[in-house]
Scaffold this motif. Structure first.
Motif, PDB file in Angstrom:
ATOM      1  N   ALA A  69       0.773  -1.311   0.155  1.00  0.00           N
ATOM      2  CA  ALA A  69       0.083  -0.072   0.016  1.00  0.00           C
ATOM      3  C   ALA A  69       0.647   1.259   0.065  1.00  0.00           C
ATOM      4  O   ALA A  69       2.086   1.346   0.683  1.00  0.00           O
ATOM      5  N   PHE A  70       0.416   2.329  -0.647  1.00  0.00           N
ATOM      6  CA  PHE A  70       1.029   3.568  -0.477  1.00  0.00           C
ATOM      7  C   PHE A  70       0.899   4.185   0.843  1.00  0.00           C
ATOM      8  O   PHE A  70      -0.321   4.453   1.250  1.00  0.00           O
ATOM      9  N   ARG A  71       1.971   4.953   1.439  1.00  0.00           N
ATOM     10  CA  ARG A  71       1.805   5.750   2.565  1.00  0.00           C
ATOM     11  C   ARG A  71       2.379   7.040   2.405  1.00  0.00           C
ATOM     12  O   ARG A  71       3.535   7.257   1.711  1.00  0.00           O
ATOM     13  N   LEU A  72       1.711   8.205   3.036  1.00  0.00           N
ATOM     14  CA  LEU A  72       2.549   9.310   3.042  1.00  0.00           C
ATOM     15  C   LEU A  72       3.713   9.041   4.111  1.00  0.00           C
ATOM     16  O   LEU A  72       3.552   8.675   5.028  1.00  0.00           O
ATOM     17  N   VAL A  73       4.654   9.898   3.720  1.00  0.00           N
ATOM     18  CA  VAL A  73       5.737  10.143   4.523  1.00  0.00           C
ATOM     19  C   VAL A  73       6.240  11.406   4.839  1.00  0.00           C
ATOM     20  O   VAL A  73       6.293  12.380   3.725  1.00  0.00           O
ATOM     21  N   GLY A  74       5.955  11.837   6.064  1.00  0.00           N
ATOM     22  CA  GLY A  74       6.134  13.241   6.411  1.00  0.00           C
ATOM     23  C   GLY A  74       4.834  14.218   6.055  1.00  0.00           C
ATOM     24  O   GLY A  74       3.779  13.414   6.263  1.00  0.00           O
ATOM     25  N   SER A  75       4.693  15.508   5.791  1.00  0.00           N
ATOM     26  CA  SER A  75       3.643  16.288   5.514  1.00  0.00           C
ATOM     27  C   SER A  75       3.496  16.701   4.238  1.00  0.00           C
ATOM     28  O   SER A  75       4.631  16.777   3.434  1.00  0.00           O
ATOM     29  N   VAL A  76       2.458  17.209   4.046  1.00  0.00           N
ATOM     30  CA  VAL A  76       2.090  17.867   2.671  1.00  0.00           C
ATOM     31  C   VAL A  76       2.413  19.218   2.784  1.00  0.00           C
ATOM     32  O   VAL A  76       2.306  20.083   3.593  1.00  0.00           O
ATOM     33  N   ASP A  77       3.353  19.827   1.725  1.00  0.00           N
ATOM     34  CA  ASP A  77       3.695  20.966   1.698  1.00  0.00           C
ATOM     35  C   ASP A  77       3.128  21.792   0.518  1.00  0.00           C
ATOM     36  O   ASP A  77       3.181  21.428  -0.683  1.00  0.00           O
ATOM     37  N   GLY A  78       2.489  22.932   0.698  1.00  0.00           N
ATOM     38  CA  GLY A  78       1.661  23.515  -0.663  1.00  0.00           C
ATOM     39  C   GLY A  78       1.636  24.949  -0.448  1.00  0.00           C
ATOM     40  O   GLY A  78       1.526  25.477   0.584  1.00  0.00           O
ATOM     41  N   HIS A  79       1.409  25.578  -1.514  1.00  0.00           N
ATOM     42  CA  HIS A  79       1.004  26.771  -1.607  1.00  0.00           C
ATOM     43  C   HIS A  79      -0.053  27.082  -3.071  1.00  0.00           C
ATOM     44  O   HIS A  79       0.144  26.239  -3.970  1.00  0.00           O
ATOM     45  N   HIS A  80      -0.971  28.056  -3.202  1.00  0.00           N
ATOM     46  CA  HIS A  80      -1.786  28.366  -4.167  1.00  0.00           C
ATOM     47  C   HIS A  80      -2.362  26.882  -4.524  1.00  0.00           C
ATOM     48  O   HIS A  80      -2.796  26.397  -3.885  1.00  0.00           O
ATOM     49  N   ASP A  81      -2.255  26.511  -5.597  1.00  0.00           N
ATOM     50  CA  ASP A  81      -2.990  25.462  -6.511  1.00  0.00           C
ATOM     51  C   ASP A  81      -1.676  24.287  -6.417  1.00  0.00           C
ATOM     52  O   ASP A  81      -2.172  23.175  -7.189  1.00  0.00           O
ATOM     53  N   THR A  82      -0.780  24.140  -6.040  1.00  0.00           N
ATOM     54  CA  THR A  82       0.336  23.284  -5.843  1.00  0.00           C
ATOM     55  C   THR A  82       0.574  22.790  -4.675  1.00  0.00           C
ATOM     56  O   THR A  82       0.782  23.489  -3.726  1.00  0.00           O
ATOM     57  N   ALA A  83       0.984  21.444  -4.544  1.00  0.00           N
ATOM     58  CA  ALA A  83       1.489  20.737  -3.401  1.00  0.00           C
ATOM     59  C   ALA A  83       2.467  19.790  -3.817  1.00  0.00           C
ATOM     60  O   ALA A  83       2.431  19.151  -4.620  1.00  0.00           O
ATOM     61  N   ARG A  84       3.186  19.401  -2.906  1.00  0.00           N
ATOM     62  CA  ARG A  84       4.284  18.465  -2.799  1.00  0.00           C
ATOM     63  C   ARG A  84       4.295  17.562  -1.671  1.00  0.00           C
ATOM     64  O   ARG A  84       4.056  18.071  -0.456  1.00  0.00           O
ATOM     65  N   PHE A  85       4.662  16.193  -1.823  1.00  0.00           N
ATOM     66  CA  PHE A  85       4.686  15.275  -0.576  1.00  0.00           C
ATOM     67  C   PHE A  85       5.609  14.089  -0.983  1.00  0.00           C
ATOM     68  O   PHE A  85       5.573  13.913  -2.294  1.00  0.00           O
ATOM     69  N   SER A  86       6.004  13.442  -0.018  1.00  0.00           N
ATOM     70  CA  SER A  86       6.748  12.259  -0.010  1.00  0.00           C
ATOM     71  C   SER A  86       5.677  10.980   0.121  1.00  0.00           C
ATOM     72  O   SER A  86       4.840  11.149   1.016  1.00  0.00           O
ATOM     73  N   TRP A  87       6.144   9.587  -0.393  1.00  0.00           N
ATOM     74  CA  TRP A  87       5.408   8.579  -0.278  1.00  0.00           C
ATOM     75  C   TRP A  87       6.426   7.425  -0.311  1.00  0.00           C
ATOM     76  O   TRP A  87       7.562   7.578  -0.799  1.00  0.00           O
TER      77      TRP A  87
END
Length: 133
Positions: A69-87
């Motif tokens: 299964a896919f799991r988020l690693v850490g937190s979601v970082d975003g601004h405006h209409d864009t976000a980044r995250f590790s998994w």
């Protein structure tokens, strides 16, 4: 927490619901909830658009890595209409992703959201991939 942060985290939660959906009907519904109708997904192995093709990429990942299964690693970082995250992709134990198992695949994604909060595009980067994948 700002409303924008909530928007990013909600979109990422729906994204993981889609990637972790195991039944075809559940997967199709989850992809429709996560992506806009013309949404796109691009990583080093795929470049697809639309719900049907995105669903096929996710289904292929389940076939290649059964029991993971896919799991988020850490937190979601975003601004405006864009976000980044590790998994990471982890083995499942008792129906939930385990924190202690191996993670044969890991990476990070950058998403762009539409006005309705669904994903318009994903740019995926693979940090770890098993040989021959």
């Amino acid at each position: 927490m700002s409303a924008n942060t909530d928007r990013h985290e909600s979109a990422v939660a729906r994204y993981f619901e889609a990637w972790n959906a195991s039944e075809p009907e559940e997967l199709a519904k989850a992809v429709a909830a996560a992506w806009t109708i013309d949404g796109a997904y691009t990583d080093p192995l795929s470049d697809v658009g639309g719900h049907e093709q995105i669903t096929a990429v996710i289904a292929a990942a389940h076939e290649q890595f059964p029991g993971f299964a896919f799991r988020l690693v850490g937190s979601v970082d975003g601004h405006h209409d864009t976000a980044r995250f590790s998994w990471e992709l982890v083995s499942e134990a008792g129906g939930t992703p385990s924190g202690g198992g191996s993670a044969p695949v890991a990476g990070f994604d950058v998403i762009t959201l539409g006005a309705d909060g669904r994903i318009r595009s994903v740019l995926g980067f693979l940090d770890r991939v098993p040989a021959g994948a």
